[in-house]
Motif scaffolding. Structure first.
Motif, mmCIF file in Angstrom:
data_model
loop_
_atom_site.group_PDB
_atom_site.id
_atom_site.type_symbol
_atom_site.label_atom_id
_atom_site.label_comp_id
_atom_site.label_asym_id
_atom_site.label_seq_id
_atom_site.Cartn_x
_atom_site.Cartn_y
_atom_site.Cartn_z
ATOM 1 N N GLY A 178 1.022 -1.230 0.092
ATOM 2 C CA GLY A 178 0.265 -0.013 -0.032
ATOM 3 C C GLY A 178 0.704 1.090 0.002
ATOM 4 N N LYS A 179 2.064 1.059 0.554
ATOM 5 C CA LYS A 179 2.707 2.368 0.655
ATOM 6 C C LYS A 179 3.447 2.606 -0.767
ATOM 7 N N THR A 180 3.990 1.364 -0.974
ATOM 8 C CA THR A 180 4.259 1.771 -2.903
ATOM 9 C C THR A 180 3.361 2.656 -3.339
ATOM 10 N N VAL A 181 2.232 1.830 -3.202
ATOM 11 C CA VAL A 181 1.245 2.298 -4.409
ATOM 12 C C VAL A 181 1.308 3.400 -3.857
ATOM 13 N N LEU A 182 1.209 4.617 -3.259
ATOM 14 C CA LEU A 182 1.066 5.599 -2.449
ATOM 15 C C LEU A 182 1.878 6.964 -2.969
ATOM 16 N N THR A 183 3.194 5.469 -2.513
ATOM 17 C CA THR A 183 4.528 6.733 -3.667
ATOM 18 C C THR A 183 4.194 6.341 -4.829
ATOM 19 N N GLU A 184 3.809 5.730 -5.994
ATOM 20 C CA GLU A 184 3.741 6.258 -7.507
ATOM 21 C C GLU A 184 2.356 7.137 -7.386
#
Length: 386
Positions: free
Chosen positions: A277-283
């Motif tokens: 989820g954090k990776t999705v938000l980072t992108e």
């Protein structure tokens, strides 16, 4: 072998990349379903794959009896992006709604002088668990499972008069800013503003179900920003995990009523799902995917409106952001089947709508291909006279 809960075609899909998906004989399809608005970054995005590999070698699950860095980092990022102060993580949209309904009931009991009624909208869809089903305004989903949970009452979307007549005794109002499964029908800005006023005046909670229209799908990270109305509770899921199951409920200080023992989850918020989820938000946020959604949405809508002008079987184009839909003049079921034959995945909705749900990182060149492919399918379909 599987319980018969879905009517599925015979296609067996085994891999995907971006907006492309492949079956077990290597045939390529264009995916305009995105896992029903789940695959916000398409299939097998390299950063998601990298995170999955890294986190799987580190820590998958320890339960919510303990703290994890991944959960705290994702919660912090969501709070920073929102107008809310706390997060509860779960595994799905339906679970997020269930948590929100419990928050509403406790709020009514603790701070609302015992009020317990929850108002919901006609043609809404909030999930298939018993609580979520009890606030889903579509009898076709409810009729085989009655009696449902009591203390709920249906209202007309965009009718503030109907809300006014029914708000007495309510502890909460739950609404989708745009009804996804119900046919991509938007709530009017003035209606949502009045709901906010009513909830403040009558001391009840305003709950937004952003499970389908949130996480950038509308063009802003939270759909409520597009409408200029801040709810007390936000239900999230789908795109938040980019393909990995995760849900979340955000609350402001007013709705922060849960205490230890009131609610829980074994798997929800595990480090694996939260890392993704954090990776999705980072992108989406840090790497600029979100900044392009409005521009791409405008391009997609213009292309769909060209199809509306050319093909008589289309009645209307509707939607928001990269959650667009084509309303047909009759049931589009045969069209969706024909599109699959032509190697395009589409999903229907209520009111004869076919949803067009590409990944948020779709390129302008890919949007051109979507238009060309949909036009070819419409030409071959010949208005349903096959």
């Amino acid at each position: 072998m599987l319980i018969n809960t879905y009517t599925r075609p015979d296609n067996n899909f085994v891999s995907g990349i971006g907006m492309k998906i492949y079956d077990d004989v290597g045939t390529e399809y264009m995916d305009l379903v995105a896992g029903i608005a789940v695959n916000a970054l398409g299939h097998c995005h390299p950063e998601i794959v990298k995170t999955i590999k890294k986190q799987s070698e580190k820590l998958l699950h320890i339960s919510n009896l303990y703290h994890t860095t991944e959960q705290h980092e994702l919660a912090e990022k969501l709070v920073d992006l929102s107008d809310h102060s706390r997060v509860f993580f779960c595994n799905s949209g339906a679970e997020a709604v269930e948590a929100a309904l419990k928050i509403a009931r406790k709020y009514g009991k603790q701070r609302g002088h015992g009020k317990s009624k929850i108002l919901y909208m006609k043609n809404s869809f909030h999930g298939r668990t018993m609580g979520a089903l009890s606030v889903t305004g579509q009898p076709k989903y409810q009729k085989e499972f009655k009696p449902l949970i009591g203390g709920t009452e249906q209202c007309e979307l965009n009718s503030i008069e109907d809300i006014y007549k029914k708000i007495s005794g309510a502890c909460a109002i739950i609404v989708e800013p745009i009804q996804g499964e119900g046919g991509l029908v938007k709530a009017e800005v003035e209606f949502l503003k009045k709901l906010r006023e009513f909830c403040d005046k009558w001391n009840c909670l305003l709950i937004f179900d952003e499970i389908q229209c949130g996480v950038g799908r509308s063009g802003s990270f939270f759909a409520y920003d597009k409408f200029g109305v801040i709810p007390d509770v936000v239900c999230m899921a789908k795109g938040l995990g980019g393909g990995i199951p995760i849900g979340a409920v955000l609350v402001n200080e007013k709705a922060d009523v849960f205490a230890p023992g009131d609610h829980g989850t074994t798997f929800g918020g595990n480090p694996f799902a939260c890392a993704v989820g954090k990776t999705v938000l980072t992108e989406l946020i840090d790497k600029g995917v979100m900044a392009e959604v409005d521009k791409k949405a405008e391009s997609l809508r213009k292309k769909l409106e060209l199809l509306e002008e050319e093909f008589d079987i289309i009645e209307e184009v509707r939607g928001i952001g990269l959650l667009q839909g084509i309303k047909f003049k009759k049931d589009p079921g045969d069209f969706i089947k024909y599109a699959l034959e032509k190697k395009v995945l589409l999903v229907g909705a209520g009111d004869n709508v076919v949803r067009i749900i590409p990944p948020l990182n779709i390129s302008m060149e890919e949007l051109d291909k979507v238009y060309i492919k949909l036009k070819e399918i419409l030409q071959g379909f010949k208005g349903g006279e096959r």
